[in-house]
Scaffold this active site. Structure first.
Site, PDB file in Angstrom:
ATOM      1  N   ASP A  57      -8.037  -0.546  -8.518  1.00 39.39           N
ATOM      2  CA  ASP A  57      -7.194  -0.904  -9.829  1.00 39.39           C
ATOM      3  C   ASP A  57      -7.803  -1.956 -10.411  1.00 39.39           C
ATOM      4  O   ASP A  57      -9.008  -2.408 -10.196  1.00 39.39           O
ATOM      5  CB  ASP A  57      -5.899  -1.331  -9.111  1.00 39.39           C
ATOM      6  CG  ASP A  57      -4.973  -1.801 -10.162  1.00 39.39           C
ATOM      7  OD1 ASP A  57      -4.765  -1.555 -11.265  1.00 39.39           O
ATOM      8  OD2 ASP A  57      -3.857  -2.587  -9.762  1.00 39.39           O
ATOM      9  N   ARG A  95       3.509  10.671  -9.636  1.00 40.63           N
ATOM     10  CA  ARG A  95       4.574   9.585 -10.210  1.00 40.63           C
ATOM     11  C   ARG A  95       5.909  10.301 -10.291  1.00 40.63           C
ATOM     12  O   ARG A  95       6.963   9.686  -9.804  1.00 40.63           O
ATOM     13  CB  ARG A  95       4.032   8.846 -11.345  1.00 40.63           C
ATOM     14  CG  ARG A  95       2.923   7.865 -11.118  1.00 40.63           C
ATOM     15  CD  ARG A  95       3.057   6.772 -10.142  1.00 40.63           C
ATOM     16  NE  ARG A  95       4.262   6.016 -10.273  1.00 40.63           N
ATOM     17  CZ  ARG A  95       4.214   4.857 -11.152  1.00 40.63           C
ATOM     18  NH1 ARG A  95       2.867   4.611 -11.756  1.00 40.63           N
ATOM     19  NH2 ARG A  95       5.190   4.108 -11.296  1.00 40.63           N
ATOM     20  N   ARG A 121      10.842  -3.648 -14.752  1.00 40.60           N
ATOM     21  CA  ARG A 121       9.247  -4.155 -14.732  1.00 40.60           C
ATOM     22  C   ARG A 121       8.955  -5.476 -15.332  1.00 40.60           C
ATOM     23  O   ARG A 121       9.550  -5.761 -16.519  1.00 40.60           O
ATOM     24  CB  ARG A 121       8.320  -3.210 -15.670  1.00 40.60           C
ATOM     25  CG  ARG A 121       6.880  -3.686 -15.645  1.00 40.60           C
ATOM     26  CD  ARG A 121       5.825  -2.725 -16.350  1.00 40.60           C
ATOM     27  NE  ARG A 121       5.684  -1.780 -15.035  1.00 40.60           N
ATOM     28  CZ  ARG A 121       4.709  -0.974 -15.344  1.00 40.60           C
ATOM     29  NH1 ARG A 121       3.537  -0.853 -16.151  1.00 40.60           N
ATOM     30  NH2 ARG A 121       4.372   0.135 -14.456  1.00 40.60           N
ATOM     31  N   GLN A 143       4.592   3.121  -7.191  1.00 44.19           N
ATOM     32  CA  GLN A 143       3.142   3.761  -7.245  1.00 44.19           C
ATOM     33  C   GLN A 143       2.651   4.007  -5.782  1.00 44.19           C
ATOM     34  O   GLN A 143       2.172   5.224  -5.886  1.00 44.19           O
ATOM     35  CB  GLN A 143       1.993   2.588  -7.683  1.00 44.19           C
ATOM     36  CG  GLN A 143       0.693   2.904  -7.719  1.00 44.19           C
ATOM     37  CD  GLN A 143       0.487   3.782  -8.815  1.00 44.19           C
ATOM     38  OE1 GLN A 143       0.770   3.904  -9.897  1.00 44.19           O
ATOM     39  NE2 GLN A 143      -0.190   5.176  -8.481  1.00 44.19           N
TER      40      GLN A 143
HETATM   41  N1  NVA Z   1      -2.318  -4.226 -11.176  1.00 43.75           N
HETATM   42  C1  NVA Z   1      -2.162  -3.630 -12.625  1.00 43.75           C
HETATM   43  C2  NVA Z   1      -1.250  -2.342 -12.409  1.00 43.75           C
HETATM   44  C3  NVA Z   1      -0.917  -1.617 -13.536  1.00 43.75           C
HETATM   45  C4  NVA Z   1      -0.079  -0.186 -13.130  1.00 43.75           C
HETATM   46  C5  NVA Z   1      -1.247  -4.670 -13.227  1.00 43.75           C
HETATM   47  O1  NVA Z   1      -0.214  -5.159 -12.456  1.00 43.75           O
HETATM   48  O2  NVA Z   1      -1.383  -4.750 -14.476  1.00 43.75           O
HETATM   49  N1   CP Z   2       0.242   3.046 -12.898  1.00 43.30           N
HETATM   50  C1   CP Z   2       1.099   2.540 -13.817  1.00 43.30           C
HETATM   51  O1   CP Z   2       2.088   1.866 -13.172  1.00 43.30           O
HETATM   52  O2   CP Z   2       0.860   2.761 -15.089  1.00 43.30           O
HETATM   53  P1   CP Z   2       1.792   2.416 -16.289  1.00 43.30           P
HETATM   54  O3   CP Z   2       1.503   0.814 -16.194  1.00 43.30           O
HETATM   55  O4   CP Z   2       1.309   3.083 -17.300  1.00 43.30           O
HETATM   56  O5   CP Z   2       3.230   2.648 -15.865  1.00 43.30           O
END
Ligand code: NVA
Ligand code: CP
Length: 308
Positions: A227, A295, A106, A136
């Site tokens: 979102d 998930r 990530r 997701q």
């Molecule tokens: N669009 C959000 C998704 C979090 C799961 C982000 O990137 O912070």
């Molecule tokens: N939806 C999602 O990816 O949540 P987290 O940021 O908690 O992993």
């Protein structure tokens, strides 16, 4: 009996790393894992987790999914590993490949994820970048399939920022033949290149619509999805975006414009009364917590294929 299959791509960096058939197969496998109708073990296999951004759902669901498959995860917290010191990705990726069977990343720049994949000899999974969140999208379409049985005639309206989550919904939706409408303020449209790719897959040009009018997107839709307006890394844009997104909240009024059978999704975490009201998160139409649980099942299915 359905079994994990070897995928055509080694990595899962984008929703488009799966074919339509592979995406459907993973959703079927996920259903079996969820119903405890499939028990497959990849004993002692190790998934390395490199998370440059915070996570609850993605990280914990990957950990539990690996444990259910008989393997485990190693948390390579960038703050306490040499990653945070700036060790080059090409070195880190080669070293981690020697210890792990899979690596989930990530991070911010999608190109950094691609750099990991370039140097890793083991499959790399996108656990979210600024560009895409393909894990997701798998859980989202599993939740939609559970509700409507198949994807025929399903209209998904995403109301909000044309961000990573929207981009993956567009791509995965195009693969699965779902009509995806994105309603966002001017200037906050999804990534142009990904839009082009999604359009090139759609069998019908009407399956993909971008509008600046939330009502137009919501009208007659079966799934209302949103979102956050400001994603991780955009903390300094909050004020500006809160203003730009006025009128893009999923609330009782917008939901009343969708089909009677419409469900509400949010990838979470949510800012209540910004992109969605607390009332809609709690409403009977909300499948948000089922979606979060999914998930786990969809990633267990994905991992099982990447380990095959
Ligand atoms: N669009 C959000 C998704 C979090 C799961 C982000 O990137 O912070
Ligand atoms: N939806 C999602 O990816 O949540 P987290 O940021 O908690 O992993």
């Amino acid at each position: 009996m359905i079994k994990p299959i070897k995928l055509s791509h080694n990595n899962f960096l984008s929703s488009l790393d799966l074919t339509t058939e592979e995406s459907l197969h993973i959703l079927e496998l996920a259903k079996k894992f969820k119903n405890k109708e499939l028990d497959i073990k990849y004993k002692d296999k190790v998934l390395g987790l490199v998370f440059d951004k915070s996570s609850t759902r993605t990280k914990v669901s990957l950990e539990v999914a690996m444990s259910r498959l008989g393997g485990y995860t190693v948390d390579l917290n960038p703050k306490t590993s040499q990653i945070g010191r700036g060790e080059p990705i090409k070195d880190t990726a080669r070293v981690l490949s020697g210890y792990c069977d899979l690596i989930a990343i990530r991070t911010f720049n999608h190109t950094d994820l691609e750099e990991y994949a370039k140097w890793s000899t083991k499959p790399v999974i996108n656990a979210l970048t600024d560009l895409e969140h393909p894990c997701q999208a798998l859980a989202d379409f599993l939740t939609i399939k559970e509700e409507f049985n198949d994807f025929k005639n399903v209209v998904l309206a995403f109301i909000g920022d044309g961000n990573n989550v929207a981009n993956s919904l567009l791509l995965c939706g195009a693969l699965l033949g779902v009509e995806v409408r994105i309603a966002c303020p001017k200037g906050y449209e999804p990534d142009k290149l990904l839009l082009k790719k999604a359009r090139s897959i759609c069998t019908n040009e009407n399956l993909l619509k971008i509008t600046n009018d939330p009502s137009e997107a919501a009208s007659g839709s079966n799934v209302l999805y949103t979102d956050v307006w400001s994603s991780m890394g955009e903390e300094n844009k909050k004020e500006e975006k809160d203003k730009a997104f006025k009128g893009f909240t999923i609330d009782r009024n917008l939901v009343s414009q969708a089909n009677d059978d419409a469900i509400i999704l949010h990838c979470l975490p949510a800012y209540r009364d910004k992109e969605i009201t607390d009332e809609m998160i709690q409403s009977k139409k909300s499948r948000i917590f089922q979606q979060a649980e999914n998930r786990l099942h969809s990633q267990q299915a994905l991992l099982s294929c990447l380990l095959s």
